[in-house]
Design a protein around this motif. Structure first.
Motif, PDB file in Angstrom:
ATOM      1  N   GLU A   1      11.536  11.514   9.797  1.00 28.05           N
ATOM      2  CA  GLU A   1      12.122  10.868   8.611  1.00 28.05           C
ATOM      3  C   GLU A   1      13.440  10.163   8.931  1.00 28.05           C
ATOM      4  OE1 GLU A   1      10.786  10.343   5.482  1.00 28.05           O
ATOM      5  OE2 GLU A   1       9.063  10.996   6.628  1.00 28.05           O
TER       6      GLU A   1
ATOM      7  N   TYR B   1      -7.052   1.010  -1.358  1.00 29.86           N
ATOM      8  CA  TYR B   1      -6.341  -0.026  -0.582  1.00 29.86           C
ATOM      9  C   TYR B   1      -7.300  -0.999   0.095  1.00 29.86           C
ATOM     10  CZ  TYR B   1      -7.485   2.299   3.841  1.00 29.86           C
ATOM     11  OH  TYR B   1      -8.154   2.832   4.907  1.00 29.86           O
TER      12      TYR B   1
ATOM     13  N   ARG C   1      11.135  17.130  -4.749  1.00 27.08           N
ATOM     14  CA  ARG C   1      10.862  16.316  -5.944  1.00 27.08           C
ATOM     15  C   ARG C   1      10.154  17.161  -6.990  1.00 27.08           C
ATOM     16  NH1 ARG C   1       8.331  11.305  -2.469  1.00 27.08           N
ATOM     17  NH2 ARG C   1      10.305  10.349  -1.949  1.00 27.08           N
TER      18      ARG C   1
ATOM     19  N   HIS D   1      -3.804   3.096   7.780  1.00 28.64           N
ATOM     20  CA  HIS D   1      -3.435   1.854   7.098  1.00 28.64           C
ATOM     21  C   HIS D   1      -3.062   0.769   8.112  1.00 28.64           C
ATOM     22  CE1 HIS D   1      -2.669   4.365   3.239  1.00 28.64           C
ATOM     23  NE2 HIS D   1      -3.913   3.991   3.355  1.00 28.64           N
TER      24      HIS D   1
ATOM     25  N   ASP E   1      -2.436   2.109  -4.728  1.00 30.57           N
ATOM     26  CA  ASP E   1      -1.929   3.481  -4.695  1.00 30.57           C
ATOM     27  C   ASP E   1      -3.013   4.388  -5.225  1.00 30.57           C
ATOM     28  OD1 ASP E   1      -0.207   5.932  -5.233  1.00 30.57           O
ATOM     29  OD2 ASP E   1       1.317   4.542  -4.506  1.00 30.57           O
TER      30      ASP E   1
ATOM     31  N   ALA F   1       3.782   1.656   2.799  1.00 28.37           N
ATOM     32  CA  ALA F   1       4.806   2.677   2.562  1.00 28.37           C
ATOM     33  C   ALA F   1       4.130   3.955   2.074  1.00 28.37           C
ATOM     34  CB  ALA F   1       5.847   2.180   1.565  1.00 28.37           C
TER      35      ALA F   1
ATOM     36  N   ALA G   1      -8.384  11.056  -1.026  1.00 26.27           N
ATOM     37  CA  ALA G   1      -7.861   9.911  -0.267  1.00 26.27           C
ATOM     38  C   ALA G   1      -6.505  10.267   0.342  1.00 26.27           C
ATOM     39  CB  ALA G   1      -7.723   8.697  -1.184  1.00 26.27           C
TER      40      ALA G   1
ATOM     41  N   ARG H   1       2.015   5.175 -10.437  1.00 29.79           N
ATOM     42  CA  ARG H   1       2.680   4.147  -9.619  1.00 29.79           C
ATOM     43  C   ARG H   1       2.403   2.727 -10.121  1.00 29.79           C
ATOM     44  NH1 ARG H   1       5.877   7.919  -8.206  1.00 29.79           N
ATOM     45  NH2 ARG H   1       5.211   9.227  -6.501  1.00 29.79           N
TER      46      ARG H   1
ATOM     47  N   SER I   1       8.338   5.995  -3.746  1.00 25.69           N
ATOM     48  CA  SER I   1       9.783   5.782  -3.699  1.00 25.69           C
ATOM     49  C   SER I   1      10.172   4.617  -2.774  1.00 25.69           C
ATOM     50  CB  SER I   1      10.425   7.103  -3.259  1.00 25.69           C
ATOM     51  OG  SER I   1      11.747   6.906  -2.955  1.00 25.69           O
TER      52      SER I   1
ATOM     53  N   VAL J   1       0.876  -1.178   0.000  1.00 30.78           N
ATOM     54  CA  VAL J   1       0.000   0.000   0.000  1.00 30.78           C
ATOM     55  C   VAL J   1       0.909   1.223   0.000  1.00 30.78           C
ATOM     56  CG1 VAL J   1      -1.704   1.329   1.330  1.00 30.78           C
ATOM     57  CG2 VAL J   1      -1.892  -1.177   1.181  1.00 30.78           C
TER      58      VAL J   1
ATOM     59  N   VAL K   1      19.372   5.731   5.355  1.00 32.14           N
ATOM     60  CA  VAL K   1      18.191   5.405   4.556  1.00 32.14           C
ATOM     61  C   VAL K   1      18.578   4.693   3.262  1.00 32.14           C
ATOM     62  CG1 VAL K   1      16.259   6.408   3.308  1.00 32.14           C
ATOM     63  CG2 VAL K   1      16.847   7.253   5.573  1.00 32.14           C
TER      64      VAL K   1
ATOM     65  N   HIS L   1      15.131   6.606  13.119  1.00 27.00           N
ATOM     66  CA  HIS L   1      15.961   5.405  12.933  1.00 27.00           C
ATOM     67  C   HIS L   1      17.032   5.348  14.016  1.00 27.00           C
ATOM     68  CE1 HIS L   1      14.707   3.711   9.124  1.00 27.00           C
ATOM     69  NE2 HIS L   1      14.821   4.856   8.493  1.00 27.00           N
TER      70      HIS L   1
HETATM   71  N1  LIG Z   1      12.794   2.720   6.220  1.00 30.33           N
HETATM   72  C1  LIG Z   1      13.395   3.581   5.437  1.00 30.33           C
HETATM   73  O1  LIG Z   1      14.615   3.606   5.336  1.00 30.33           O
HETATM   74  C2  LIG Z   1      12.584   4.548   4.624  1.00 30.33           C
HETATM   75  C3  LIG Z   1      13.164   5.230   3.562  1.00 30.33           C
HETATM   76  C4  LIG Z   1      12.385   6.138   2.839  1.00 30.33           C
HETATM   77  C5  LIG Z   1      11.053   6.347   3.191  1.00 30.33           C
HETATM   78  N2  LIG Z   1      10.522   5.676   4.241  1.00 30.33           N
HETATM   79  C6  LIG Z   1       9.123   5.903   4.636  1.00 30.33           C
HETATM   80  O2  LIG Z   1       8.266   5.421   3.614  1.00 30.33           O
HETATM   81  C7  LIG Z   1       7.073   6.190   3.575  1.00 30.33           C
HETATM   82  C8  LIG Z   1       6.841   6.664   2.143  1.00 30.33           C
HETATM   83  O3  LIG Z   1       7.878   7.545   1.748  1.00 30.33           O
HETATM   84  P1  LIG Z   1       8.169   7.818   0.191  1.00 30.33           P
HETATM   85  O4  LIG Z   1       9.365   8.646   0.088  1.00 30.33           O
HETATM   86  O5  LIG Z   1       8.121   6.523  -0.523  1.00 30.33           O
HETATM   87  O6  LIG Z   1       6.872   8.682  -0.201  1.00 30.33           O
HETATM   88  P2  LIG Z   1       6.244   8.756  -1.661  1.00 30.33           P
HETATM   89  O7  LIG Z   1       5.433   9.997  -1.691  1.00 30.33           O
HETATM   90  O8  LIG Z   1       7.318   8.572  -2.695  1.00 30.33           O
HETATM   91  O9  LIG Z   1       5.311   7.472  -1.735  1.00 30.33           O
HETATM   92  C9  LIG Z   1       4.096   7.393  -1.051  1.00 30.33           C
HETATM   93  C10 LIG Z   1       3.094   6.701  -1.967  1.00 30.33           C
HETATM   94  O10 LIG Z   1       1.855   6.559  -1.250  1.00 30.33           O
HETATM   95  C11 LIG Z   1       0.817   6.842  -2.162  1.00 30.33           C
HETATM   96  N3  LIG Z   1      -0.382   7.204  -1.418  1.00 30.33           N
HETATM   97  C12 LIG Z   1      -0.753   8.396  -0.924  1.00 30.33           C
HETATM   98  N4  LIG Z   1      -1.961   8.316  -0.339  1.00 30.33           N
HETATM   99  C13 LIG Z   1      -2.352   7.026  -0.455  1.00 30.33           C
HETATM  100  C14 LIG Z   1      -3.517   6.316  -0.054  1.00 30.33           C
HETATM  101  N5  LIG Z   1      -4.526   6.921   0.609  1.00 30.33           N
HETATM  102  N6  LIG Z   1      -3.607   4.989  -0.366  1.00 30.33           N
HETATM  103  C15 LIG Z   1      -2.599   4.371  -1.035  1.00 30.33           C
HETATM  104  N7  LIG Z   1      -1.470   4.996  -1.444  1.00 30.33           N
HETATM  105  C16 LIG Z   1      -1.366   6.308  -1.149  1.00 30.33           C
HETATM  106  C17 LIG Z   1       1.363   7.975  -3.021  1.00 30.33           C
HETATM  107  O11 LIG Z   1       0.650   8.110  -4.232  1.00 30.33           O
HETATM  108  C18 LIG Z   1       2.790   7.515  -3.227  1.00 30.33           C
HETATM  109  O12 LIG Z   1       2.928   6.707  -4.369  1.00 30.33           O
HETATM  110  C19 LIG Z   1       7.261   7.311   4.587  1.00 30.33           C
HETATM  111  O13 LIG Z   1       6.634   6.978   5.781  1.00 30.33           O
HETATM  112  C20 LIG Z   1       8.762   7.359   4.779  1.00 30.33           C
HETATM  113  O14 LIG Z   1       9.146   7.832   6.047  1.00 30.33           O
HETATM  114  C21 LIG Z   1      11.246   4.770   4.946  1.00 30.33           C
END
Ligand SMILES: NC(=O)c1ccc[n+]([C@@H]2O[C@H](COP(=O)([O-])OP(=O)(O)OC[C@H]3O[C@@H](n4cnc5c(N)ncnc54)[C@H](O)[C@@H]3O)[C@@H](O)[C@H]2O)c1
Length: 414
Positions: free
Chosen positions: A243, A88, A197, A112, A66, A103, A212, A71, A44, A40, A329, A247
């Protein structure tokens, strides 16, 4: 937003969640079954997780949900044949799906999380656990009533440096610790803001389900820049402490078995990235823990010389984790974990370099889905680290030191 509206918002924020004790769709997994999982939020990080999933043979990602049409093509390029859904909840309805990887942006995590448990699925939820402390309380409480296997995306909990650190502390090589210092620094080329971005031409109101995305927040017109750059705005994000600091603070809490902080102070501001963002780019945090330990964390987006690291300062020795020139990250950095004895108290001690192997965090979740054991980054750690991060933001926004008790009753601010 008025106080009454904010209170109503908090009540509704993660609503829509039913009984946690019923597991309507859980399949019983046989020894040779591949675990079937959906993602979900395939942005990125979601796409990183899809690539990582390909390396886990017992895992099959079968669906992606998504709200941005682009996506779906991106997900299919990584996992050909993956089914795609724009809501979702249709994925949660599927009886042949065992687990959900979330994510989505931070402000959607609680919804979620709660809906996944209510649907009886196991869950891998990206950090930070939630956007606010009340949501973190809700998710933690729900997890206690559930037997689902929940891994939080704090992947450093599965890595060798933490195992080395725990071993050295347990062996008495570190002694009494009253202070931990940590930092995280980045830079970006002139003219390019950290985290920013660009907006692709297909990011239009037709291709994005904006309603949504905003998830019950005050009605605002579609804003493609905010949709893609949600990290920069309090309405959707907690900035760099949720962010990145999360960690490191989870790692430190885990290493030293720290409880919730007693108080937090955070200063800084938007000093280098003057692009209209709300969350600070320059930060100094102090977290006081009840057992006589102070943890500091500092961060900048305009100098990366010292990379990222944690130093645990003990009466018998020091543990130094350093990841140079990049960050925890992406993992694209030279990391090292070392122990140095304090000669004054351990004159016969020797410096040691850690060598414990790292585990794949996603594979650990999948293994636990079979064994029903607790994974390496359980909700409880997600909760503790989320509360610590939110305490910092509350302190920053109220411009004063904030205690745990004050933070727990503070209303989240947009
Ligand atoms: N663990 C790690 O190392 C790490 C690294 C990067 C990001 N993250 C985390 O991952 C999460 C996402 O970050 P990102 O950079 O990928 O963001 P992003 O904006 O690139 O991706 C988020 C996705 O969620 C989708 N989205 C938004 N609303 C939605 C909904 N209601 N239902 C379904 N999909 C929906 C968006 O369209 C998008 O494609 C964040 O919580 C971030 O902190 C973790």
């Amino acid at each position: 937003m008025t106080e009454a509206t904010r209170r109503d918002f908090i009540k509704q924020a993660a609503a829509g969640t039913a009984a946690f004790l019923a597991y309507p769709t859980a399949r019983v997994l046989g020894a040779n079954d591949r675990v079937r999982v959906a993602i979900v939020g395939a942005g990125s990080r979601g796409q990183d997780l899809l690539r990582q999933a390909l390396e886990v043979p017992s895992l099959q990602v079968v669906a992606a949900a998504d709200i941005y049409a682009r996506r779906f093509d991106e997900a299919r390029k990584i996992v050909p044949g993956i089914e795609t859904f724009s809501d979702y909840r249709r994925v949660l309805d599927r009886k042949d799906i065992d687990g959900i990887m979330v994510a989505s942006p931070l402000h959607l995590h609680a919804r979620h999380f709660l809906d996944t448990l209510a649907a009886g699925k196991d869950l891998y939820s990206e950090k930070t656990l939630t956007w606010s402390i009340p949501e973190a309380e809700q998710c933690f409480a729900a997890s206690k009533q559930s037997d689902r296997v929940i891994q939080i995306g704090l992947q450093h909990e599965s890595e060798g440096p933490l195992a080395d650190t725990k071993k050295w502390i347990a062996n008495g090589m570190v002694g009494k610790v009253t202070q931990v210092e940590s930092w995280m620094s980045r830079n970006s080329p002139h003219g390019k803001g950290q985290w920013v971005r660009p907006v692709p031409s297909d990011c239009t109101a037709q291709n994005v389900d904006w309603k949504a995305f905003v998830n019950g927040r005050p009605e605002t017109p579609f804003d493609p820049y905010k949709f893609l750059n949600w990290r920069l705005y309090w309405m959707f994000s907690g900035g760099n402490v949720t962010e990145n600091m999360v960690h490191q603070i989870a790692w430190i809490m885990s290493a030293l078995d720290l409880p919730l902080p007693a108080a937090a102070f955070m200063s800084g501001g938007v000093f280098s990235e003057k692009d209209g963002r709300e969350v600070p780019d320059t930060i100094a945090v102090t977290l006081d823990f009840p057992n006589d330990i102070v943890v500091t964390w500092q961060s900048t987006f305009s100098n990366r010389r010292y990379g990222l690291g944690q130093r645990i300062l003990g009466s018998e020795g020091t543990i130094e984790y350093v990841a140079t020139a990049n960050d925890m990250v992406t993992g694209k950095s030279q990391e090292s974990i070392r122990y140095y004895p304090e000669e004054i108290n351990r004159s016969n001690g020797v410096a040691v370099t850690g060598e414990s192997p790292s585990q794949n965090h996603l594979a650990n979740w999948i293994e636990c889905m079979g064994s029903r054991k607790a994974p390496n980054a359980p909700v409880e750690l997600g909760y503790r680290s989320a509360v610590a991060a939110h305490m910092c933001n509350i302190s920053y926004r109220q411009k004063r030191r904030i205690t745990l008790e004050e933070a727990k009753v503070a209303l989240p601010e947009f």
